[in-house]
Design a protein around this motif. Structure first.
Motif: not given
Length: 128
Positions: A3, A17, A24-30, A33, A35
């Motif tokens: 994961d 993309d 920041h635009f990637r999903e949390h958990g990816d 992702h 900041h």
């Protein structure tokens, strides 16, 4: 562990993309992702240019030429990247734009990763 590990290909993943691989635009958990930083694999045909200048920049950026000829525009200054590995760094408050003088591939890193600078997709690329 899987994961938290992502394996990909910049050329293939970039088509999903607008070139952006990490930020920041990637999903949390990816695992992509963040900041802290954004990473882009930019593939630009000759004549491709940014549709509008970035103004009020709050990030620092590094752009590295992988192939081609790529021009960065700054107020009162134009920088041509034409040899493998040429790069330019600009900081907060530096307005900028770009144009691909030949088919080009560039790697861009920006930090921190913050929303608010995307050009609407339908106007992002223009040609001469």
């Amino acid at each position: 562990m899987e994961d938290r590990v992502y394996v990909g290909n910049a050329g293939k993943d970039a088509t999903m993309d607008r070139g952006w691989l990490l930020g920041h635009f990637r999903e949390h958990g990816d695992p992509r992702h963040s900041h802290a930083v954004e990473v882009k694999w930019g593939v630009h045909p000759r004549g491709d240019q940014r549709a509008q200048w970035v103004e009020g920049e709050v990030r620092t950026a590094l752009l590295v030429l992988i192939s081609g000829r790529f021009r960065m525009e700054f107020p009162g200054r134009s920088v041509l990247l034409e040899e493998l590995g040429d790069y330019v760094v600009w900081g907060q408050g530096v307005d900028h734009s770009w144009v691909a003088e030949d088919d080009s591939v560039v790697l861009t890193l920006r930090w921190p990763s913050v929303p608010g600078y995307a050009v609407p997709q339908e106007t992002e690329r223009t040609s001469f």
